[in-house]
Design a protein around this motif. Sequence first.
Motif, PDB file in Angstrom:
ATOM      1  N   THR A  97      -7.723  -9.568   2.424  1.00 18.00           N
ATOM      2  CA  THR A  97      -8.018  -8.473   2.009  1.00 18.00           C
ATOM      3  C   THR A  97      -7.056  -7.192   2.484  1.00 18.00           C
ATOM      4  N   ILE A  98      -5.986  -7.747   3.019  1.00 19.34           N
ATOM      5  CA  ILE A  98      -5.018  -6.836   3.520  1.00 19.34           C
ATOM      6  C   ILE A  98      -4.097  -6.063   2.490  1.00 19.34           C
ATOM      7  N   LYS A  99      -3.896  -6.669   1.423  1.00 19.35           N
ATOM      8  CA  LYS A  99      -3.101  -6.272   0.611  1.00 19.35           C
ATOM      9  C   LYS A  99      -3.887  -5.227  -0.318  1.00 19.35           C
ATOM     10  N   ILE A 100      -5.411  -5.321  -0.284  1.00 19.63           N
ATOM     11  CA  ILE A 100      -6.139  -4.628  -0.806  1.00 19.63           C
ATOM     12  C   ILE A 100      -6.568  -3.446  -0.190  1.00 19.63           C
ATOM     13  N   ILE A 101      -6.745  -3.477   0.925  1.00 14.24           N
ATOM     14  CA  ILE A 101      -7.184  -2.249   1.707  1.00 14.24           C
ATOM     15  C   ILE A 101      -6.177  -1.536   2.293  1.00 14.24           C
ATOM     16  N   LEU A 102      -4.869  -1.775   2.298  1.00 16.54           N
ATOM     17  CA  LEU A 102      -3.919  -1.172   2.907  1.00 16.54           C
ATOM     18  C   LEU A 102      -3.744   0.050   2.571  1.00 16.54           C
ATOM     19  N   PRO A 103      -3.640   0.174   1.082  1.00 21.07           N
ATOM     20  CA  PRO A 103      -3.478   1.610   0.597  1.00 21.07           C
ATOM     21  C   PRO A 103      -4.362   2.721   0.946  1.00 21.07           C
ATOM     22  N   PRO A 104      -5.660   2.539   0.851  1.00 19.13           N
ATOM     23  CA  PRO A 104      -6.891   3.323   1.071  1.00 19.13           C
ATOM     24  C   PRO A 104      -6.921   3.451   2.593  1.00 19.13           C
TER      25      PRO A 104
ATOM     26  N   GLU B  61       0.642   0.841  -3.374  1.00 21.51           N
ATOM     27  CA  GLU B  61      -0.417   0.569  -4.390  1.00 21.51           C
ATOM     28  C   GLU B  61       0.103   0.415  -5.646  1.00 21.51           C
ATOM     29  N   SER B  62       1.303   1.105  -6.185  1.00 18.07           N
ATOM     30  CA  SER B  62       2.082   1.046  -7.586  1.00 18.07           C
ATOM     31  C   SER B  62       2.585  -0.590  -7.296  1.00 18.07           C
ATOM     32  N   TYR B  63       3.170  -0.863  -6.192  1.00 22.53           N
ATOM     33  CA  TYR B  63       3.612  -2.395  -6.179  1.00 22.53           C
ATOM     34  C   TYR B  63       2.543  -3.417  -6.492  1.00 22.53           C
ATOM     35  N   LEU B  64       1.423  -3.229  -5.948  1.00 26.37           N
ATOM     36  CA  LEU B  64       0.536  -4.350  -6.071  1.00 26.37           C
ATOM     37  C   LEU B  64      -0.164  -4.412  -7.431  1.00 26.37           C
ATOM     38  N   LYS B  65      -0.243  -3.014  -7.920  1.00 21.90           N
ATOM     39  CA  LYS B  65      -0.461  -3.101  -9.510  1.00 21.90           C
ATOM     40  C   LYS B  65       0.595  -3.674 -10.505  1.00 21.90           C
ATOM     41  N   LYS B  66       1.488  -3.421 -10.133  1.00 22.75           N
ATOM     42  CA  LYS B  66       2.768  -3.966 -10.955  1.00 22.75           C
ATOM     43  C   LYS B  66       2.714  -5.460 -10.602  1.00 22.75           C
TER      44      LYS B  66
ATOM     45  N   ILE C 115       5.947  16.423   8.218  1.00 22.73           N
ATOM     46  CA  ILE C 115       6.832  15.262   8.470  1.00 22.73           C
ATOM     47  C   ILE C 115       5.911  13.787   9.114  1.00 22.73           C
ATOM     48  N   ILE C 116       4.923  14.037   9.628  1.00 23.24           N
ATOM     49  CA  ILE C 116       3.925  13.079   9.897  1.00 23.24           C
ATOM     50  C   ILE C 116       3.346  12.391   8.825  1.00 23.24           C
ATOM     51  N   CYS C 117       2.643  13.298   7.908  1.00 20.49           N
ATOM     52  CA  CYS C 117       1.850  12.690   6.941  1.00 20.49           C
ATOM     53  C   CYS C 117       2.413  12.403   5.500  1.00 20.49           C
ATOM     54  N   PHE C 118       3.677  12.952   5.388  1.00 25.77           N
ATOM     55  CA  PHE C 118       4.013  12.599   3.842  1.00 25.77           C
ATOM     56  C   PHE C 118       4.577  11.239   3.826  1.00 25.77           C
ATOM     57  N   PRO C 119       5.278  10.865   5.031  1.00 29.69           N
ATOM     58  CA  PRO C 119       5.883   9.168   4.596  1.00 29.69           C
ATOM     59  C   PRO C 119       4.632   8.209   4.649  1.00 29.69           C
ATOM     60  N   LEU C 120       3.333   8.412   5.339  1.00 25.31           N
ATOM     61  CA  LEU C 120       2.395   7.842   5.254  1.00 25.31           C
ATOM     62  C   LEU C 120       1.775   7.712   3.710  1.00 25.31           C
ATOM     63  N   SER C 121       1.836   9.003   3.440  1.00 24.52           N
ATOM     64  CA  SER C 121       1.083   8.950   2.001  1.00 24.52           C
ATOM     65  C   SER C 121       2.035   8.416   0.943  1.00 24.52           C
ATOM     66  N   LYS C 122       3.251   8.708   1.087  1.00 21.63           N
ATOM     67  CA  LYS C 122       4.205   7.956   0.081  1.00 21.63           C
ATOM     68  C   LYS C 122       4.276   6.592   0.282  1.00 21.63           C
ATOM     69  N   PHE C 123       4.054   5.988   1.536  1.00 20.31           N
ATOM     70  CA  PHE C 123       4.090   4.297   1.630  1.00 20.31           C
ATOM     71  C   PHE C 123       2.464   4.028   0.822  1.00 20.31           C
ATOM     72  N   ALA C 124       1.568   4.631   1.003  1.00 22.59           N
ATOM     73  CA  ALA C 124       0.102   4.128   0.542  1.00 22.59           C
ATOM     74  C   ALA C 124       0.307   4.101  -0.950  1.00 22.59           C
ATOM     75  N   SER C 125       1.133   5.252  -1.546  1.00 22.85           N
ATOM     76  CA  SER C 125       1.245   5.494  -2.986  1.00 22.85           C
ATOM     77  C   SER C 125       2.264   4.249  -3.494  1.00 22.85           C
ATOM     78  N   THR C 126       3.192   3.973  -2.966  1.00 17.63           N
ATOM     79  CA  THR C 126       4.175   3.098  -3.336  1.00 17.63           C
ATOM     80  C   THR C 126       3.696   1.817  -3.155  1.00 17.63           C
TER      81      THR C 126
END
Length: 236
Positions: free
Chosen positions: A146-153, A219-224, A206-217
């Motif tokens: 489940t890790i790869k599924i739940i990590l982005p959300p 998620e895109s990686y998993l979809k591809k 500075i705290i939140c943007f890298p985390l949000s970027k990581f989540a979106s990146t």
Amino acid sequence: MSGMFSYRAWEKVWIYRNTFSLGLLNTVKTSVLGILLALVIGLILGLMATSGNKLLKTIARVYVEIIQNTPVLLQCCFLYYYLAFSGHSMGIIATGVVALGIYTGAYMAEVFRAGIEAIPKGQGEAAHSQGFNYFETMYLVILPQTIKIILPPMVNQVVNLIKNTSCLYIIGGADLISLTYSFVTGENTGGAYAPAYIISGLLFFIICFPLSKFASTWESYLKKKEQRVNTAVKEA
């Protein structure tokens, strides 16, 4: 002196920069502890919601519905003042950790539930046929997948928790927003409104943007990756 381009205002912010450092430290500390509590609550409720036991599923559902459909600010105030008036006050930071952990835990529970339910039931049945009990099946077979599924959300919920630390302001907290407000209204430090809130916002960013970027990146990686796998299967 409150103007964005006031030299004196920026100078005052720089002189009292330790105020913002302390606020940031308290925000990070509250966030980290709150996240750990939310993960524990979320995992327990997620397992309860997927256990197949009607009573446990009902308890998990009731918790999630109540917590998600009431404001975190209300929950924070209720917990703080209830403990204070009952003679069991545990401090503002500790109250914030518990309140945010309880609130975010309801969302983490849904993340875990969705992740567990996304794994084919046949894998759990196969594990049971090999003699694994429920907890062994979850720990060794289901949860790792489940890790790869739940990590982005999950990361998105972490970001929300960090931003929700601003709710501690209402109970006189020592978080970044609270100390920023104390700074701009202080007798010796007041007046530098624009620079102070700009710095506070930048620190959150500075705290939140890298985390949000990581989540979106991620998620895109998993979809591809999923698309590549599906394409390979079709070609085969």
